[in-house]
Write a protein that holds these residues in place. Structure first.
Motif, PDB file in Angstrom:
ATOM      1  N   SER A  29       0.842  -1.212   0.000  1.00 64.88           N
ATOM      2  CA  SER A  29       0.000   0.000   0.000  1.00 64.88           C
ATOM      3  C   SER A  29       0.866   1.247   0.000  1.00 64.88           C
ATOM      4  O   SER A  29       0.597   2.227  -0.715  1.00 64.88           O
ATOM      5  CB  SER A  29      -0.898   0.028   1.245  1.00 64.88           C
ATOM      6  N   ASP A  81      -4.923   3.757   6.501  1.00 64.48           N
ATOM      7  CA  ASP A  81      -5.607   2.796   5.650  1.00 64.48           C
ATOM      8  C   ASP A  81      -7.100   3.136   5.562  1.00 64.48           C
ATOM      9  O   ASP A  81      -7.926   2.280   5.325  1.00 64.48           O
ATOM     10  CB  ASP A  81      -5.409   1.371   6.174  1.00 64.48           C
ATOM     11  N   MET A 122      -0.330  -0.076  12.370  1.00 68.60           N
ATOM     12  CA  MET A 122      -1.517  -0.300  11.538  1.00 68.60           C
ATOM     13  C   MET A 122      -1.697  -1.795  11.257  1.00 68.60           C
ATOM     14  O   MET A 122      -0.746  -2.483  10.943  1.00 68.60           O
ATOM     15  CB  MET A 122      -1.321   0.429  10.203  1.00 68.60           C
ATOM     16  N   GLU A 123      -2.897  -2.288  11.378  1.00 63.20           N
ATOM     17  CA  GLU A 123      -3.091  -3.717  11.172  1.00 63.20           C
ATOM     18  C   GLU A 123      -3.042  -4.049   9.690  1.00 63.20           C
ATOM     19  O   GLU A 123      -3.518  -3.298   8.850  1.00 63.20           O
ATOM     20  CB  GLU A 123      -4.446  -4.131  11.745  1.00 63.20           C
ATOM     21  N   LYS A 124      -2.493  -5.240   9.399  1.00 61.74           N
ATOM     22  CA  LYS A 124      -2.371  -5.659   8.002  1.00 61.74           C
ATOM     23  C   LYS A 124      -3.744  -5.765   7.344  1.00 61.74           C
ATOM     24  O   LYS A 124      -3.915  -5.506   6.178  1.00 61.74           O
ATOM     25  CB  LYS A 124      -1.659  -7.008   7.902  1.00 61.74           C
ATOM     26  N   GLY A 174      -6.287  -4.014   7.755  1.00 63.64           N
ATOM     27  CA  GLY A 174      -6.721  -2.695   7.314  1.00 63.64           C
ATOM     28  C   GLY A 174      -6.133  -2.354   5.953  1.00 63.64           C
ATOM     29  O   GLY A 174      -6.807  -1.764   5.103  1.00 63.64           O
ATOM     30  N   PHE A 175      -4.881  -2.731   5.730  1.00 63.42           N
ATOM     31  CA  PHE A 175      -4.250  -2.426   4.448  1.00 63.42           C
ATOM     32  C   PHE A 175      -4.775  -3.330   3.332  1.00 63.42           C
ATOM     33  O   PHE A 175      -4.816  -2.909   2.181  1.00 63.42           O
ATOM     34  CB  PHE A 175      -2.728  -2.513   4.580  1.00 63.42           C
ATOM     35  N   HIS A 176      -5.178  -4.540   3.670  1.00 66.33           N
ATOM     36  CA  HIS A 176      -5.832  -5.387   2.658  1.00 66.33           C
ATOM     37  C   HIS A 176      -7.109  -4.698   2.194  1.00 66.33           C
ATOM     38  O   HIS A 176      -7.392  -4.639   0.985  1.00 66.33           O
ATOM     39  CB  HIS A 176      -6.159  -6.768   3.244  1.00 66.33           C
TER      40      HIS A 176
END
Lengths: 499, 356
Positions: free
Chosen positions: A195, A469, B1-3, B5-7
């Motif tokens: 990302s 995010d 940040m949690e993974k 969330g990025f997915h």
């Protein structure tokens, strides 16, 4: 292939990422590297396949020399053998660079100086030769110095052909890249890293196609009409080109770093907010960092660096900057540009700022003034980087200091003409044509303000690191991406493409 | 940040980008300002002002039975004149400074997609001097509009100039009451006067040696081969070749540049080779003294006012036009022009420039 092309964005990059993670997920690391090399060669050879053969030949010969240097380790007369290998490497790499990049320059000058009539060769300049020559040479020197052992051919080709940096750098050193190939966690897809890679790429793409290419229209118009310049328009031309070059090259580097993050093999940073520099010396620590590091490690320090007194330091500095000028282009304008920067750095050495002397900063206004002065100086020096001849560059500076005003800046402003504001300018041209030039000027001022806010704001690396995010950020980033994609049609190549 | 969330972030980013890009493409396909996919939408007029971008689309996708073909000297015709005079539906095939090969490219596209009743061809003498083997379709052009490769259409579909300029312009011109027959017209912005024509003419100080025949003959012959080939391939189509009236300044320049003989040769070959076909009518306006000696009709040595375009269109429709080159008239027409050119170069223009 260009990063800001549809082919790259919608075919090459997705295919490369899919293939890379496909092989790595199955533990086929060598196949993954082979695949990456293949895709990198496609990327490199796409615009001119003829250059691919030259590039591959130089890679293979360069690797052969590294092997020889490695074999010489521990052998009797090892030092002598390594010197010979190094000499052969210098002849190979600098010989190729000299032939492809400087042959006509030297022939032209020989003809002018000696009155001779040597026929110019008009050889095609292989894309990125200045960058990969230095990268390969650096590795060979480090092998000969015994700073590293030679890697496998697969690793070497992965390193040298790595597509995010093969055309315009950043110039990678082995210790920044090769160890990453053996860190298995880098080969596993990481959503956060990916990302951030996308975010960095989109920032770079927008810097290139939204800022640099728009500025380029006004700057090119000015340089096409140097005879019409007055003081304000010449000042715009100098500052405008400086900003254009920054957004163009740093945009490219942001994209390269972003792609590196998507793949998992990091690319070195090349810029660090250069316009916040308070001296020319500091500017060169923040601008094209990897080139500066190459020259420092392989030219400046071997010449004695700053260890042999002030005079020698100044001389070494000047040698480095003259070489840097010549590296950028085969022309006297580039050499002169290098001289001006060398002189600027020498001045910084002789009269260091308080920050450079004792690490303390003066007041904000003083800092701002130093930054403004540094920006002004480097912008003036970069006039010779852009001008087709020293005479033309001098003409721009002459106009700048003439103090005249003929309104040409309004014409430069109209050349900016962003299509996003077409409806506004068209409506004004129909309803109140007398106001049109004022509207154009307003757009130019607004655009310059956006550029200045961008260069003085958070740098792309920090923005990326701090990205969240959230859905809102995803919307913001996708709009910026699509806006950039819509702006790609008819765009130019990168300014550093031929260096 | 949690993974995780990025997915989710990656999914959102991908979906949003896809939606925006598809939306842009749909918007462009719907209005299609370059007529690459379809003709004008119902209720919208065809706004045609950019020949390099729109000509090929209009030729492929418009409904018509006649083609008006030429370079900048043909741009100021109004399609409606031909529609009314010939009971036709006319589309323009224009290439500024176009050579014969350029215009034949357009003609071939028209013949391959439509039944063509008539071709109105503005036969410029300088267009017969171009390379007959090379046309304008090259990298400098928006090739994505010309080739049949659907993949490079992204340059059209995802193009901010199209979205922010061309589509709004199309809609604005519709609201402003654009007249469709005026496609590619530019005369409204120009001044046609003796002063303006002279301002755009730089007279050569000396007279150059004539260009040898061996140099231009293959080019002229090759270009006329291109035209005669199309005439023979399409006997069902009637071809009207109009030789436009250039000003006396143009003839003076031809003389002083050493290309006068070349243009005489081009005229001779064109008249001799084209008039022999049953389906061809040639109209020669070049020796019309009332036009070419009166510089008030011109904005430069070549380009004449819209009134002259109208006259040419009207005369083309007249079966008994005095400009029509009939059997047995070729020699007299050629002689007439050669005598007039001599008069221009030795007397008319000399009078102008000796008094300046």
């Amino acid at each position: 292939m260009l990063f800001h092309s549809h082919l790259f964005l919608f075919l090459f990059l997705p295919l490369t990422l899919a293939g890379w993670y496909f092989f790595n997920n199955r533990g086929k690391y060598r196949a993954a590297q082979g695949f990456l090399i293949g895709m990198s060669l496609w990327f490199y050879g796409y615009l001119n396949p003829a250059c691919l053969g030259i590039f591959l030949l130089l890679c293979l010969l360069g690797y052969g020399l590294c092997r020889l240097a490695h074999t010489a380790q521990g052998a009797p007369h090892s030092a002598r053998q390594k010197k010979m290998v190094l000499a052969a490497g210098v002849v190979l790499h600098l010989g190729a660079l000299g032939y492809f990049k400087y042959a006509d320059f030297f022939l032209e000058n020989a003809n002018a100086l000696l009155g001779s009539d040597f026929t110019l060769l008009h050889v095609i300049l292989p894309v990125g030769i200045s960058f990969y020559t230095f990268q390969q040479l650096a590795y060979l020197i480090d092998c000969c110095r015994g700073e590293t052992t030679v890697c496998s051919l697969l690793d070497y080709l992965t390193f040298q052909t790595y597509f995010p940096q093969v055309q315009q750098g950043p110039i990678l050193l082995w210790d920044q890249f090769l160890p990453q190939l053996h860190e298995k966690e880098r080969r596993i897809f990481d959503a956060e890293r990916f990302s951030k890679g996308i975010c960095r790429f989109v920032i770079g793409l927008s810097k290139k196609v939204l800022l640099a290419d728009t500025l380029a229209k006004a700057v090119s118009f000015g340089y096409d009409n140097v005879a019409c310049l007055d003081s304000p328009s010449a000042a715009f031309l100098a500052a405008g080109y400086m900003l254009e070059l920054y957004f163009d090259f740093s945009g490219y580097c942001d994209m390269a770093v972003g792609i590196g993050d998507m793949i998992g093999l990091k690319v070195a940073e090349n810029f660090d907010s250069p316009f916040l520099s308070q001296s020319v010396k500091e500017f060169w620590r923040r601008w094209h960092i990897t080139l500066g590091r190459f020259f420092t490690k392989y030219v400046y320090i071997p010449l004695g660096g700053s260890r042999k007194g002030k005079l020698r330091t100044l001389l070494n500095t000047m040698v480095v900057f003259l070489l840097s000028g010549l590296w950028h282009g085969a022309g006297w304008t580039f050499v002169f540009w290098g001289f001006l920067h060398g002189a600027g750095v020498a001045f910084s050495v002789l009269f260091p700022s308080k920050k450079e002397k004792d690490g303390k900063e003066k007041g904000r206004l003083f800092v701002f003034l130093r930054q403004a002065l540094t920006f002004s100086y480097v912008s003036l020096a970069f006039v010779f980087f852009r001008a087709p001849s020293i005479r033309e560059g001098a003409a721009v500076l002459r106009q700048l200091f003439s103090g005249g005003w003929n309104g040409f800046l309004f014409q430069i402003a109209s050349a900016l003409d962003p299509s996003e504001l077409y409806l506004v300018t068209k409506a004004v041209s129909l309803a109140a044509p007398a106001l049109l030039s004022l509207v154009h000027m307003g757009i130019l001022i607004l655009f310059i303000a956006i550029c200045l806010i961008t260069v003085r704001g958070k740098k792309a690396a920090v923005l990326t690191e701090q990205m969240g995010d959230s859905r809102r950020f995803a919307v913001w980033l996708s709009v910026l991406f699509v806006w950039s994609v819509l702006s790609m049609t008819g765009v130019t190549t990168f300014l550093y493409f031929n260096f | 940040m949690e993974k995780k969330g990025f997915h989710r972030f990656l999914r959102q980013f991908a979906v949003l980008c896809a939606a925006l890009l598809i939306g842009c493409a749909f918007f462009v396909i719907l209005f299609d300002p370059f007529y690459h996919y379809h003709g004008p939408l119902p209720g919208l007029k065809a706004v045609v002002t950019k020949s390099e971008y729109q000509c090929i689309g209009t030729i492929r996708n418009f409904s018509y039975d006649s083609v008006l073909c030429g370079s900048s000297t043909a741009e100021n015709y109004n399609n409606r004149w031909f529609d009314e005079l010939f009971g036709a539906t006319t589309v323009k095939a224009i290439k500024s400074s176009g050579t014969t090969a350029d215009l034949c490219y357009y003609l071939d596209e028209a013949f391959s997609t439509h039944e063509i009743r008539q071709v109105f061809y503005s036969l410029d003498l300088f267009a017969l001097d171009g390379d007959p083997k090379v046309n304008f379709v090259n990298d400098a052009m928006p090739l994505y509009l010309y080739d049949k490769n659907p993949f490079n259409d992204v340059k059209y579909l995802w193009n901010k100039d199209v979205i922010f300029e061309d589509i709004p312009y199309l809609l604005a011109m519709n609201l402003a009451g654009y007249e469709e027959g005026t496609s590619y017209n530019w005369w409204e912005d120009k001044t046609f006067s003796r002063q303006e024509a002279l301002r755009h003419y730089v007279r050569l100080e000396t007279v150059a040696d004539p260009v040898p025949e061996a140099e231009y003959k293959p080019r002229v012959d090759g270009n006329l081969d291109l035209l005669t080939q199309r005439i023979q391939e399409h006997p069902e189509t009637r071809f009207y070749f109009l030789l436009p009236p250039y000003s006396m300044l143009w003839w003076d320049n031809a003389y002083r540049s050493g290309v006068l003989e070349e243009y005489f040769y081009a005229r001779r070959e064109a008249l001799e080779r084209l008039t022999v076909f049953e389906n061809v009518r040639v109209l020669d306006f070049q020796s019309e003294e009332s036009i070419i000696l009166d510089l008030d009709h011109y904005m430069d040595p070549v380009h004449f006012s819209v009134d002259i375009n109208h006259l040419l269109a009207t005369e083309t429709a007249d079966e008994n036009s005095r400009y029509l080159v009939r059997d047995g008239e070729v020699e007299s027409r050629l002689l007439e022009m050669e005598e007039l050119a001599e008069k221009i170069c030795t007397k008319e223009t000399e009078n102008i420039f000796s008094n300046r």
